[in-house]
Structures are given as C-alpha cells and as structure tokens.
Scaffold this motif. Structure first.
Motif, mmCIF file in Angstrom:
data_model
loop_
_atom_site.group_PDB
_atom_site.id
_atom_site.type_symbol
_atom_site.label_atom_id
_atom_site.label_comp_id
_atom_site.label_asym_id
_atom_site.label_seq_id
_atom_site.Cartn_x
_atom_site.Cartn_y
_atom_site.Cartn_z
ATOM 1 N N UNK A 61 5.383 4.397 6.559
ATOM 2 C CA UNK A 61 4.745 3.154 6.972
ATOM 3 C C UNK A 61 5.158 2.890 8.405
ATOM 4 N N UNK A 62 4.267 3.179 9.359
ATOM 5 C CA UNK A 62 4.592 2.994 10.773
ATOM 6 C C UNK A 62 4.122 1.622 11.218
ATOM 7 N N UNK A 63 5.020 0.889 11.851
ATOM 8 C CA UNK A 63 4.686 -0.410 12.425
ATOM 9 C C UNK A 63 5.645 -0.643 13.595
ATOM 10 N N UNK A 64 5.134 -0.864 14.797
ATOM 11 C CA UNK A 64 6.020 -1.040 15.949
ATOM 12 C C UNK A 64 6.928 -2.261 15.822
ATOM 13 N N UNK A 65 6.646 -3.140 14.874
ATOM 14 C CA UNK A 65 7.478 -4.344 14.694
ATOM 15 C C UNK A 65 8.738 -4.085 13.873
ATOM 16 N N UNK A 86 0.822 -1.185 0.000
ATOM 17 C CA UNK A 86 0.000 0.000 0.000
ATOM 18 C C UNK A 86 0.870 1.254 0.000
ATOM 19 N N UNK A 87 1.937 1.240 0.783
ATOM 20 C CA UNK A 87 2.815 2.417 0.826
ATOM 21 C C UNK A 87 3.369 2.718 -0.555
ATOM 22 N N UNK A 88 3.766 1.677 -1.278
ATOM 23 C CA UNK A 88 4.293 1.878 -2.633
ATOM 24 C C UNK A 88 3.226 2.517 -3.525
ATOM 25 N N UNK A 89 2.000 2.052 -3.424
ATOM 26 C CA UNK A 89 0.912 2.629 -4.219
ATOM 27 C C UNK A 89 0.668 4.086 -3.859
ATOM 28 N N UNK A 90 0.795 4.425 -2.587
ATOM 29 C CA UNK A 90 0.568 5.804 -2.152
ATOM 30 C C UNK A 90 1.630 6.764 -2.674
ATOM 31 N N UNK A 91 2.818 6.249 -3.036
ATOM 32 C CA UNK A 91 3.844 7.149 -3.592
ATOM 33 C C UNK A 91 3.459 7.634 -4.986
ATOM 34 N N UNK A 92 2.431 7.052 -5.586
ATOM 35 C CA UNK A 92 1.907 7.604 -6.847
ATOM 36 C C UNK A 92 1.155 8.907 -6.582
ATOM 37 N N UNK A 93 0.724 9.106 -5.332
ATOM 38 C CA UNK A 93 -0.040 10.292 -4.957
ATOM 39 C C UNK A 93 0.752 11.278 -4.094
ATOM 40 N N UNK A 124 9.436 5.987 0.627
ATOM 41 C CA UNK A 124 8.717 5.341 1.727
ATOM 42 C C UNK A 124 9.693 5.214 2.888
ATOM 43 N N UNK A 125 9.245 5.588 4.064
ATOM 44 C CA UNK A 125 10.018 5.361 5.272
ATOM 45 C C UNK A 125 9.291 4.324 6.105
ATOM 46 N N UNK A 126 9.897 3.139 6.266
ATOM 47 C CA UNK A 126 9.381 2.137 7.193
ATOM 48 C C UNK A 126 10.007 2.440 8.537
ATOM 49 N N UNK A 127 9.202 2.640 9.569
ATOM 50 C CA UNK A 127 9.738 3.027 10.867
ATOM 51 C C UNK A 127 8.857 2.546 12.004
ATOM 52 N N UNK A 128 9.477 2.405 13.156
ATOM 53 C CA UNK A 128 8.734 2.155 14.395
ATOM 54 C C UNK A 128 8.896 3.348 15.337
ATOM 55 N N UNK A 129 9.538 4.396 14.849
ATOM 56 C CA UNK A 129 9.787 5.586 15.666
ATOM 57 C C UNK A 129 8.581 6.513 15.643
ATOM 58 N N UNK A 141 13.975 2.140 7.576
ATOM 59 C CA UNK A 141 14.421 1.767 6.232
ATOM 60 C C UNK A 141 13.752 2.712 5.238
ATOM 61 N N UNK A 142 14.549 3.351 4.406
ATOM 62 C CA UNK A 142 14.016 4.254 3.393
ATOM 63 C C UNK A 142 14.047 3.541 2.046
ATOM 64 N N UNK A 143 12.918 3.576 1.360
ATOM 65 C CA UNK A 143 12.784 2.909 0.060
ATOM 66 C C UNK A 143 12.407 3.967 -0.958
ATOM 67 N N UNK A 144 13.184 4.056 -2.029
ATOM 68 C CA UNK A 144 12.910 5.019 -3.093
ATOM 69 C C UNK A 144 12.153 4.289 -4.196
ATOM 70 N N UNK A 145 10.991 4.849 -4.576
ATOM 71 C CA UNK A 145 10.198 4.291 -5.670
ATOM 72 C C UNK A 145 10.211 5.283 -6.827
ATOM 73 N N UNK A 146 9.582 4.918 -7.929
ATOM 74 C CA UNK A 146 9.480 5.841 -9.065
ATOM 75 C C UNK A 146 8.671 7.086 -8.711
ATOM 76 N N UNK A 147 7.747 6.961 -7.753
ATOM 77 C CA UNK A 147 6.876 8.082 -7.405
ATOM 78 C C UNK A 147 7.293 8.872 -6.188
ATOM 79 N N UNK A 148 8.077 8.289 -5.300
ATOM 80 C CA UNK A 148 8.439 8.988 -4.077
ATOM 81 C C UNK A 148 9.246 8.107 -3.146
#
Length: 160
Positions: A14-18, A1-8, A32-37, A23-30
């Motif tokens: 993407x927050x998840x306590x687990x 879902x986060x990847x799809x949201x980078x189109x917008x 994504x930061x995966x974080x528990x912070x 981790x920062x992920x660069x997509x064609x649209x933007x």
C-alpha cells in the motif's frame, strides 16, 4: 482494500506518500506493507491505480518497471496522453470496470463503454439492497454485487 487483496496475493504494498514510516501488517492471507518509499515499487509488476486523478500515476512512472501493468481504477481515468507516455516505458494500462448484461448508460461516461458502470455506483446499488453488507467482510459485498449481476473485468481503455 489491501487487506482484501491478501486473499489473492501473498504480499501487497500500500503506497501512500503520507505514510511516515514503513509498517508491515500480517493478515490471515498474507502481508501488507504500508510505505511511502518509492524503492519498494521498483520490482513490482501489477499496480492498482487508486488516485485522485488518473494522470497522477505519471509521478511514479520512473519507479515502475517495464512490463508492468497498471489496473486503472481512477476517475477521471488515466488519459490517452498519459497512457502513451507509459507505453513508451513498456508499461501497460487496462481499465477496471464493472459490467451488467442489462445495464446501459446513455450518454456513456467519457472513456467508458456504455455497458460499464463505475464501482462507486455499484456500491450504492448494493448498499441500497443490503445496507451495511461488506462493512467487515468484502467478500460478502462482492457476493451481493455478483448476485445483482455485476461482473468485474479489465479492458483496454478507449482512445479518447
């Protein structure tokens, strides 16, 4: 879902306590930061609630800024009591729904309009018609849902 949201959006968190580390992920649209912070949530204004239970968002309330909006895509939904607590902090909640002009659920789901349908049921209907659509391309799934007559919108939750 986060990847799809980078189109917008240029940046999606993407927050998840687990998550064990950021981790920062660069997509064609933007990006994504995966974080528990929780600190990463403080200045954001739009949240999409995808939790195991709507009221779980209350655990994050102190990290959500006044004026923010939570788009509730949970089931069970964020309760009236929880929404009132969030409103005290000037945090608005709207319900994410999918609707169809010819659809009517009776009896309606609690806290739902009878013209609205849960996303999981729309997914089942789309996949019945086109198995495998959208497995690699969410826009193809959305196009198929639109073809079937479903539209997404945000509505004020029912007070029950």
């Amino acid at each position: 879902m986060c990847r799809d949201l980078t189109d917008l959006y240029d940046r999606v968190i993407g927050f998840d306590p687990r998550y064990e580390e950021d981790q920062e992920i660069v997509t064609n649209g933007g990006t994504i930061l995966h974080t528990s912070s929780l600190a990463h949530l403080l200045d954001e204004k739009l949240f999409i609630g995808l939790t195991h239970h709507g009221d779980a968002v209350l655990e994050l309330q102190q990290y959500i800024s006044p004026g923010a909006l939570i788009a509730d895509d949970t089931h069970p939904c964020i309760s009236l009591t929880a929404r009132e607590r969030l409103q005290e902090s000037q945090i608005a909640v709207e319900k994410v729904v999918l609707s169809h002009e010819e659809f009517m659920m009776w009896p309606r789901m609690p806290a739902w309009n009878n013209r609205d349908i849960p996303g999981c049921l729309v997914e089942a209907l789309v996949l019945l018609r086109q198995p495998g659509v959208g497995t690699a391309d969410f826009s193809a799934f959305c196009a198929e849902a639109e073809f079937l007559g479903f539209t997404g919108r945000l509505i004020s939750p029912l007070d029950e």
